[in-house]
Scaffold this motif. Sequence first.
Motif, PDB file in Angstrom:
ATOM      1  N   LYS A 112       0.828  -1.203   0.000  1.00  0.00           N
ATOM      2  CA  LYS A 112       0.000   0.000   0.000  1.00  0.00           C
ATOM      3  C   LYS A 112       0.866   1.258   0.000  1.00  0.00           C
ATOM      4  O   LYS A 112       0.585   2.238  -0.702  1.00  0.00           O
ATOM      5  CB  LYS A 112      -0.916  -0.002   1.233  1.00  0.00           C
ATOM      6  CG  LYS A 112      -1.924   1.133   1.257  1.00  0.00           C
ATOM      7  CD  LYS A 112      -2.838   1.001   2.466  1.00  0.00           C
ATOM      8  CE  LYS A 112      -3.867   2.135   2.493  1.00  0.00           C
ATOM      9  NZ  LYS A 112      -4.765   2.039   3.684  1.00  0.00           N
TER      10      LYS A 112
ATOM     11  N   ASP B 144       2.434   1.629  -3.538  1.00  0.00           N
ATOM     12  CA  ASP B 144       1.451   2.119  -4.511  1.00  0.00           C
ATOM     13  C   ASP B 144       1.215   3.611  -4.340  1.00  0.00           C
ATOM     14  O   ASP B 144       1.109   4.355  -5.332  1.00  0.00           O
ATOM     15  CB  ASP B 144       0.130   1.358  -4.349  1.00  0.00           C
ATOM     16  CG  ASP B 144       0.235  -0.088  -4.792  1.00  0.00           C
ATOM     17  OD1 ASP B 144       1.181  -0.408  -5.533  1.00  0.00           O
ATOM     18  OD2 ASP B 144      -0.628  -0.904  -4.397  1.00  0.00           O
ATOM     19  N   TYR B 145       1.145   4.059  -3.108  1.00  0.00           N
ATOM     20  CA  TYR B 145       0.925   5.491  -2.852  1.00  0.00           C
ATOM     21  C   TYR B 145       2.110   6.315  -3.342  1.00  0.00           C
ATOM     22  O   TYR B 145       1.946   7.357  -3.983  1.00  0.00           O
ATOM     23  CB  TYR B 145       0.692   5.744  -1.361  1.00  0.00           C
ATOM     24  CG  TYR B 145       0.522   7.208  -1.036  1.00  0.00           C
ATOM     25  CD1 TYR B 145      -0.713   7.836  -1.172  1.00  0.00           C
ATOM     26  CD2 TYR B 145       1.615   7.985  -0.633  1.00  0.00           C
ATOM     27  CE1 TYR B 145      -0.867   9.196  -0.902  1.00  0.00           C
ATOM     28  CE2 TYR B 145       1.480   9.340  -0.367  1.00  0.00           C
ATOM     29  CZ  TYR B 145       0.240   9.931  -0.504  1.00  0.00           C
ATOM     30  OH  TYR B 145       0.086  11.280  -0.251  1.00  0.00           O
TER      31      TYR B 145
ATOM     32  N   LYS C 186       4.322   5.579  -5.662  1.00  0.00           N
ATOM     33  CA  LYS C 186       4.383   5.603  -7.130  1.00  0.00           C
ATOM     34  C   LYS C 186       3.400   6.607  -7.720  1.00  0.00           C
ATOM     35  O   LYS C 186       3.705   7.303  -8.696  1.00  0.00           O
ATOM     36  CB  LYS C 186       4.105   4.208  -7.685  1.00  0.00           C
ATOM     37  CG  LYS C 186       5.263   3.234  -7.551  1.00  0.00           C
ATOM     38  CD  LYS C 186       4.916   1.913  -8.223  1.00  0.00           C
ATOM     39  CE  LYS C 186       6.094   0.963  -8.261  1.00  0.00           C
ATOM     40  NZ  LYS C 186       5.749  -0.312  -8.943  1.00  0.00           N
ATOM     41  N   LYS C 187       2.210   6.665  -7.136  1.00  0.00           N
ATOM     42  CA  LYS C 187       1.163   7.559  -7.663  1.00  0.00           C
ATOM     43  C   LYS C 187       1.398   9.020  -7.283  1.00  0.00           C
ATOM     44  O   LYS C 187       0.912   9.923  -7.961  1.00  0.00           O
ATOM     45  CB  LYS C 187      -0.205   7.109  -7.157  1.00  0.00           C
ATOM     46  CG  LYS C 187      -0.658   5.769  -7.715  1.00  0.00           C
ATOM     47  CD  LYS C 187      -1.980   5.330  -7.092  1.00  0.00           C
ATOM     48  CE  LYS C 187      -2.412   3.959  -7.602  1.00  0.00           C
ATOM     49  NZ  LYS C 187      -3.668   3.505  -6.944  1.00  0.00           N
ATOM     50  N   ASN C 188       2.124   9.264  -6.207  1.00  0.00           N
ATOM     51  CA  ASN C 188       2.254  10.627  -5.684  1.00  0.00           C
ATOM     52  C   ASN C 188       3.707  11.055  -5.507  1.00  0.00           C
ATOM     53  O   ASN C 188       3.998  11.948  -4.710  1.00  0.00           O
ATOM     54  CB  ASN C 188       1.532  10.729  -4.331  1.00  0.00           C
ATOM     55  CG  ASN C 188       0.059  10.394  -4.426  1.00  0.00           C
ATOM     56  OD1 ASN C 188      -0.768  11.225  -4.783  1.00  0.00           O
ATOM     57  ND2 ASN C 188      -0.279   9.156  -4.091  1.00  0.00           N
TER      58      ASN C 188
ATOM     59  N   GLN D  94       5.893  12.817  -7.252  1.00  0.00           N
ATOM     60  CA  GLN D  94       6.219  14.228  -7.482  1.00  0.00           C
ATOM     61  C   GLN D  94       5.713  15.113  -6.353  1.00  0.00           C
ATOM     62  O   GLN D  94       6.400  16.045  -5.918  1.00  0.00           O
ATOM     63  CB  GLN D  94       5.631  14.683  -8.826  1.00  0.00           C
ATOM     64  CG  GLN D  94       6.205  13.992 -10.051  1.00  0.00           C
ATOM     65  CD  GLN D  94       7.596  14.497 -10.408  1.00  0.00           C
ATOM     66  OE1 GLN D  94       8.249  15.145  -9.616  1.00  0.00           O
ATOM     67  NE2 GLN D  94       8.053  14.175 -11.614  1.00  0.00           N
ATOM     68  N   THR D  95       4.535  14.815  -5.839  1.00  0.00           N
ATOM     69  CA  THR D  95       3.964  15.601  -4.748  1.00  0.00           C
ATOM     70  C   THR D  95       4.770  15.414  -3.464  1.00  0.00           C
ATOM     71  O   THR D  95       5.023  16.383  -2.727  1.00  0.00           O
ATOM     72  CB  THR D  95       2.501  15.182  -4.490  1.00  0.00           C
ATOM     73  OG1 THR D  95       1.741  15.405  -5.676  1.00  0.00           O
ATOM     74  CG2 THR D  95       1.903  15.965  -3.340  1.00  0.00           C
TER      75      THR D  95
ATOM     76  N   GLU E 131      -1.278   9.659   5.278  1.00  0.00           N
ATOM     77  CA  GLU E 131      -1.830   9.475   3.935  1.00  0.00           C
ATOM     78  C   GLU E 131      -2.075   7.995   3.624  1.00  0.00           C
ATOM     79  O   GLU E 131      -3.064   7.641   2.970  1.00  0.00           O
ATOM     80  CB  GLU E 131      -0.891  10.073   2.892  1.00  0.00           C
ATOM     81  CG  GLU E 131      -0.821  11.584   2.895  1.00  0.00           C
ATOM     82  CD  GLU E 131      -2.122  12.214   2.441  1.00  0.00           C
ATOM     83  OE1 GLU E 131      -2.805  11.629   1.565  1.00  0.00           O
ATOM     84  OE2 GLU E 131      -2.483  13.285   2.971  1.00  0.00           O
TER      85      GLU E 131
ATOM     86  N   LYS F 267      10.543   6.424 -16.896  1.00  0.00           N
ATOM     87  CA  LYS F 267       9.542   5.399 -17.180  1.00  0.00           C
ATOM     88  C   LYS F 267      10.065   4.381 -18.173  1.00  0.00           C
ATOM     89  O   LYS F 267       9.908   3.178 -17.994  1.00  0.00           O
ATOM     90  CB  LYS F 267       8.267   6.064 -17.714  1.00  0.00           C
ATOM     91  CG  LYS F 267       7.040   5.167 -17.653  1.00  0.00           C
ATOM     92  CD  LYS F 267       6.681   4.827 -16.220  1.00  0.00           C
ATOM     93  CE  LYS F 267       5.429   3.984 -16.142  1.00  0.00           C
ATOM     94  NZ  LYS F 267       5.082   3.632 -14.755  1.00  0.00           N
TER      95      LYS F 267
END
Length: 259
Positions: A22, A25-26, A28-30, A32-33, A47, A87
């Motif tokens: 979990k 996954d978080y 990887k998705k966020n 840059q933030t 988060e 990527k």
Amino acid sequence: MRSFLGKLATIDKNKLTTRETKIVDYIKKNLQTIVATNMKIVTLSQEVETGYSAIYGLLKKLNIQGYRDFSISLANDAEAIEIDVSKNDEHVTNGYISMIQHNYSLIEKKTMFETLKLIQNTSRLYIVYWESVLRGATTELANFFYSQKLPVILLDSDWDTINQRVLDADKGDLFIFYTKYGTSLHLEKVITRIKDKNAKVVFVSGRIPSNQIQKNSDSIHTLVIDNVDENKEVMLSKSVPFHYFNDLLIYHYNHIKKK
């Protein structure tokens, strides 16, 4: 290697816990933030709705020394993504890792030791590459065995030359064939003639060999040479599995010598 994504690609993701998956996954998705806001561990923990221990457990598995080192590794990944290479690099890298993992699972140690025994007992060793793309891998192997004082001869698929060598073969000889394919009629004829001379054959290929070749080979290694993952855009060198096989063979050869 200060790259979170790079280190992540070196481990078996099945060994991650549910909480660690979990977190990954978080991230990887966020990614840059997280980098842009210099996200602290308390915020990341909130988060992903997990404790600090799960985050530190993940970092330990990736051999990342603490949260500060983790932040630096993410910053490096974010920079790579910004120049639009991360990527693609990730796809290619994961493709190679996947290829090696599949071959690791496929290559049987029992057959490897059968091959090593044949090499140890040979009076002459012929290493043959059937396609030019495998010249590098076979040359590397031939050079190694030459350094070990074995009488080794490197051959290609030139019809006249290889048939002359087969004509001169005797029962103390060993032929190791490297080929991307496993059903060549020419190969079948050559290998049948070798067996008629009571010499030995090791067959290393990227396809399951034909029944005739299986019948006349003393040891068979079938390798994965194609990208078996979903991303078909990634082109992987078909010679890599043969180099990997070489490294395994050489490792076990040296290990046996030390016993």
